[in-house]
Design a protein around this motif. Sequence first.
Motif, PDB file in Angstrom:
ATOM      1  N   ALA A 117     -10.421  -3.994 -22.268  1.00 54.87           N
ATOM      2  CA  ALA A 117      -9.296  -3.968 -21.337  1.00 54.87           C
ATOM      3  C   ALA A 117      -8.936  -2.527 -20.984  1.00 54.87           C
ATOM      4  N   ILE A 118      -8.560  -2.327 -19.737  1.00 59.89           N
ATOM      5  CA  ILE A 118      -8.114  -1.001 -19.314  1.00 59.89           C
ATOM      6  C   ILE A 118      -6.619  -1.079 -19.039  1.00 59.89           C
ATOM      7  N   PHE A 119      -5.908  -0.122 -19.603  1.00 62.97           N
ATOM      8  CA  PHE A 119      -4.468  -0.087 -19.372  1.00 62.97           C
ATOM      9  C   PHE A 119      -4.178   0.854 -18.207  1.00 62.97           C
ATOM     10  N   VAL A 120      -3.342   0.433 -17.301  1.00 63.46           N
ATOM     11  CA  VAL A 120      -2.982   1.349 -16.226  1.00 63.46           C
ATOM     12  C   VAL A 120      -1.480   1.352 -15.989  1.00 63.46           C
ATOM     13  N   ASN A 121      -1.009   2.483 -15.515  1.00 62.11           N
ATOM     14  CA  ASN A 121       0.387   2.615 -15.124  1.00 62.11           C
ATOM     15  C   ASN A 121       0.385   2.837 -13.615  1.00 62.11           C
ATOM     16  N   VAL A 122       0.605   1.743 -12.888  1.00 62.54           N
ATOM     17  CA  VAL A 122       0.480   1.812 -11.433  1.00 62.54           C
ATOM     18  C   VAL A 122       1.712   1.191 -10.794  1.00 62.54           C
ATOM     19  N   ARG A 123       2.209   1.856  -9.763  1.00 64.19           N
ATOM     20  CA  ARG A 123       3.299   1.262  -9.002  1.00 64.19           C
ATOM     21  C   ARG A 123       2.685   0.436  -7.885  1.00 64.19           C
ATOM     22  N   VAL A 124       3.146  -0.812  -7.759  1.00 64.84           N
ATOM     23  CA  VAL A 124       2.534  -1.697  -6.780  1.00 64.84           C
ATOM     24  C   VAL A 124       3.447  -1.891  -5.564  1.00 64.84           C
ATOM     25  N   LEU A 125       2.880  -1.586  -4.405  1.00 56.45           N
ATOM     26  CA  LEU A 125       3.549  -1.896  -3.137  1.00 56.45           C
ATOM     27  C   LEU A 125       2.650  -2.905  -2.440  1.00 56.45           C
ATOM     28  N   SER A 126       3.250  -3.867  -1.764  1.00 62.21           N
ATOM     29  CA  SER A 126       2.396  -4.773  -1.004  1.00 62.21           C
ATOM     30  C   SER A 126       3.067  -5.078   0.327  1.00 62.21           C
ATOM     31  N   ALA A 127       2.280  -5.607   1.244  1.00 60.06           N
ATOM     32  CA  ALA A 127       2.826  -5.895   2.575  1.00 60.06           C
ATOM     33  C   ALA A 127       2.132  -7.119   3.151  1.00 60.06           C
ATOM     34  N   THR A 128       2.856  -7.805   3.987  1.00 58.44           N
ATOM     35  CA  THR A 128       2.252  -8.933   4.702  1.00 58.44           C
ATOM     36  C   THR A 128       3.051  -9.223   5.970  1.00 58.44           C
TER      37      THR A 128
ATOM     38  N   GLY B 113      -0.260   6.617 -10.217  1.00 59.84           N
ATOM     39  CA  GLY B 113       0.105   6.724  -8.808  1.00 59.84           C
ATOM     40  C   GLY B 113       0.568   5.374  -8.287  1.00 59.84           C
ATOM     41  N   THR B 114       0.189   5.096  -7.050  1.00 60.36           N
ATOM     42  CA  THR B 114       0.661   3.887  -6.364  1.00 60.36           C
ATOM     43  C   THR B 114      -0.533   3.149  -5.775  1.00 60.36           C
ATOM     44  N   ILE B 115      -0.492   1.814  -5.863  1.00 60.05           N
ATOM     45  CA  ILE B 115      -1.495   1.040  -5.126  1.00 60.05           C
ATOM     46  C   ILE B 115      -0.760   0.265  -4.037  1.00 60.05           C
ATOM     47  N   PHE B 116      -1.344   0.271  -2.843  1.00 60.82           N
ATOM     48  CA  PHE B 116      -0.721  -0.463  -1.737  1.00 60.82           C
ATOM     49  C   PHE B 116      -1.646  -1.606  -1.350  1.00 60.82           C
ATOM     50  N   LEU B 117      -1.199  -2.837  -1.629  1.00 59.10           N
ATOM     51  CA  LEU B 117      -2.001  -4.014  -1.327  1.00 59.10           C
ATOM     52  C   LEU B 117      -1.549  -4.550   0.023  1.00 59.10           C
ATOM     53  N   ASP B 118      -2.332  -4.239   1.036  1.00 60.58           N
ATOM     54  CA  ASP B 118      -1.954  -4.622   2.396  1.00 60.58           C
ATOM     55  C   ASP B 118      -2.446  -6.040   2.661  1.00 60.58           C
ATOM     56  N   GLU B 119      -1.707  -6.753   3.505  1.00 62.62           N
ATOM     57  CA  GLU B 119      -2.052  -8.131   3.863  1.00 62.62           C
ATOM     58  C   GLU B 119      -2.235  -8.985   2.614  1.00 62.62           C
ATOM     59  N   ILE B 120      -1.271  -8.870   1.723  1.00 57.81           N
ATOM     60  CA  ILE B 120      -1.346  -9.605   0.456  1.00 57.81           C
ATOM     61  C   ILE B 120      -1.346 -11.118   0.706  1.00 57.81           C
ATOM     62  N   GLY B 121      -0.766 -11.534   1.831  1.00 61.71           N
ATOM     63  CA  GLY B 121      -0.709 -12.959   2.171  1.00 61.71           C
ATOM     64  C   GLY B 121      -2.080 -13.578   2.376  1.00 61.71           C
ATOM     65  N   GLU B 122      -3.089 -12.742   2.551  1.00 62.18           N
ATOM     66  CA  GLU B 122      -4.441 -13.253   2.785  1.00 62.18           C
ATOM     67  C   GLU B 122      -5.225 -13.412   1.483  1.00 62.18           C
ATOM     68  N   MET B 123      -4.641 -13.004   0.368  1.00 58.87           N
ATOM     69  CA  MET B 123      -5.377 -13.056  -0.899  1.00 58.87           C
ATOM     70  C   MET B 123      -5.503 -14.510  -1.356  1.00 58.87           C
ATOM     71  N   ASN B 124      -6.688 -14.890  -1.809  1.00 58.14           N
ATOM     72  CA  ASN B 124      -6.830 -16.289  -2.216  1.00 58.14           C
ATOM     73  C   ASN B 124      -6.270 -16.534  -3.613  1.00 58.14           C
ATOM     74  N   LEU B 125      -6.168 -17.814  -3.971  1.00 61.46           N
ATOM     75  CA  LEU B 125      -5.456 -18.167  -5.205  1.00 61.46           C
ATOM     76  C   LEU B 125      -6.132 -17.617  -6.454  1.00 61.46           C
ATOM     77  N   GLY B 126      -7.459 -17.557  -6.453  1.00 64.44           N
ATOM     78  CA  GLY B 126      -8.190 -17.044  -7.616  1.00 64.44           C
ATOM     79  C   GLY B 126      -7.823 -15.598  -7.904  1.00 64.44           C
ATOM     80  N   MET B 127      -7.834 -14.784  -6.851  1.00 57.81           N
ATOM     81  CA  MET B 127      -7.486 -13.371  -7.006  1.00 57.81           C
ATOM     82  C   MET B 127      -6.016 -13.207  -7.341  1.00 57.81           C
ATOM     83  N   GLN B 128      -5.203 -14.091  -6.773  1.00 56.45           N
ATOM     84  CA  GLN B 128      -3.766 -14.016  -7.061  1.00 56.45           C
ATOM     85  C   GLN B 128      -3.517 -14.136  -8.563  1.00 56.45           C
ATOM     86  N   ALA B 129      -4.282 -15.030  -9.225  1.00 54.71           N
ATOM     87  CA  ALA B 129      -4.105 -15.218 -10.668  1.00 54.71           C
ATOM     88  C   ALA B 129      -4.479 -13.934 -11.409  1.00 54.71           C
TER      89      ALA B 129
END
Length: 494
Positions: free
Chosen positions: A315-326, A280-296
Amino acid sequence: MKKIPIRQLQEISSWVASIQDLDKLLDLILKSAAKMMNANASSLMLIDRETNMLFFQSATGVKKDEIKNFQVKLGQGISGSVAKSGEPLLIPDVVKDPRWFREISDNIGFKTRSIACVPLKVNGKTMGVLQVIDKANGSFLTEEDMLILSEFAELAALAIANARKIEQVKIENTHLKEEIGSKYQIIGKSSALQSAITDALKVANSSATTLILGESGTGKELLARLIHQSSPRKEKPLVVLNCAALPESLLEDELFGHEKGAFTGATHQKIGKFELAHEGTIFLDEIGEMNLGMQAKLLRVLQEGTFYPVGSNAAIFVNVRVLSATNKNLEEQISKGKFREDLYYRLNVVQIHMPPLRNRMEDVPLLAEYFLNYFKDETGMTGLMLSKAALDKITRYSWPGNIRELRNAIERAVVMGDGHSIKPEDLPISARKPNASAFPTGMTLHDAIDWFKKEFISQSLKQTAGNRSRAAENMEIQRTYLSRLISKYDIKDQ
Ligand SMILES: Nc1ncnc2c1ncn2[C@@H]1O[C@H](COP(=O)(O)OP(=O)(O)O)[C@@H](O)[C@H]1O
Ligand SMILES: [Mg+2]
């Protein structure tokens, strides 16, 4: 006793589960029954609850088409009696039975000797009857035939019950879809909004990672939902995560999940949002607020398509469509060292910009009406109207909080108003706010500059209570020049 061959019964049962067209299914059941019993004619009749009449749902035999023009009253004839009493009837010789209603047979010229008729019951309630008339070889219908007929009647009842369930689910589904559809409807005719929608529909067909930019409340999440709903992934989940809402450790837990016992208090395994969004799709809202550790960590998922739940080395393999917003300027964040440039390029394969409301003021009345209807429905205040003065106030305001602010303002006005008409004072906004961007549209640059000069000078004069010398000083122009501008633009004394 003659039993229906198991294989045949299984075959028929499998239709009941697989054929969704009830008419066709009942037809097949009846034909099989007639064939197995070697019957001259047969019919499946259903009760019309509004008229209390039995009608021929399906029939076999030489007169199968003519017979469909007839209906039988509940209680009338053999079939009507069975439908009324819910008890089966075997009549070896109809001529001797006072219940026989010969009109139909006479009318269509069909010779009837014996009839076997059983009720069709769904949840104990009689829905209709199944009946056969005479054996083709001339022998009488027997109790054995009644048993076979009852088995078919059960199948037909099952088919009816299934079809009803399917119908019910379909109705519930359309209600649900309508509800979701209207909840996420995107209102607005402005070309700025329409071009964002067009872009969204274009990227929906692909799996391209898409970054949605725009001020708070402009509808970024709504657009993300549109992309998902219009994409081939629409039957799979859309998982939304607000990156601003959580500190790093919790965010990691939310995104990737954890193993049981991964940390104190991890009493159960937890599936992360990335895994939930598989296919499916994951929507990462307010991606601009993510800190550098999580960004990596996020970057690794985007690069490799795999991740590790907290406390797991599988490891888990996933097939995900990524949408983000900021609503942040990510390029600025990159230059300040707050956002990873490599992550930015990954997220920003396609970029869509949601325009602020003040740049599409023609959408304001449409949105106001839409939200008014929405909250009217919700509160049941059907007679509520928007007064002309309130609408004027709404269209003059610049809506810095965008559509969210407009929606909240209308909601408050609906709740706080008198229930008849929304007045300007019901709206929690101040129309006095300078609305520098809300130019009347369609102006030439030259006219817009004049418009601005007039506004600006008026405001400056207001500030100095009409004192021209001080206003000129503030604006760093000559007093005489100011006087000329005042008469040129016909600015009234303040
Ligand atoms: N064009 C639109 N038509 C109808 N409702 C809208 C529209 N744009 C935004 N909204 C509503 O305004 C609110 C804020 O939208 P949202 O998508 O959460 O904005 P953002 O994510 O940009 O902050 C939501 O309630 C949303 O449903
Ligand atoms: Mg949002």
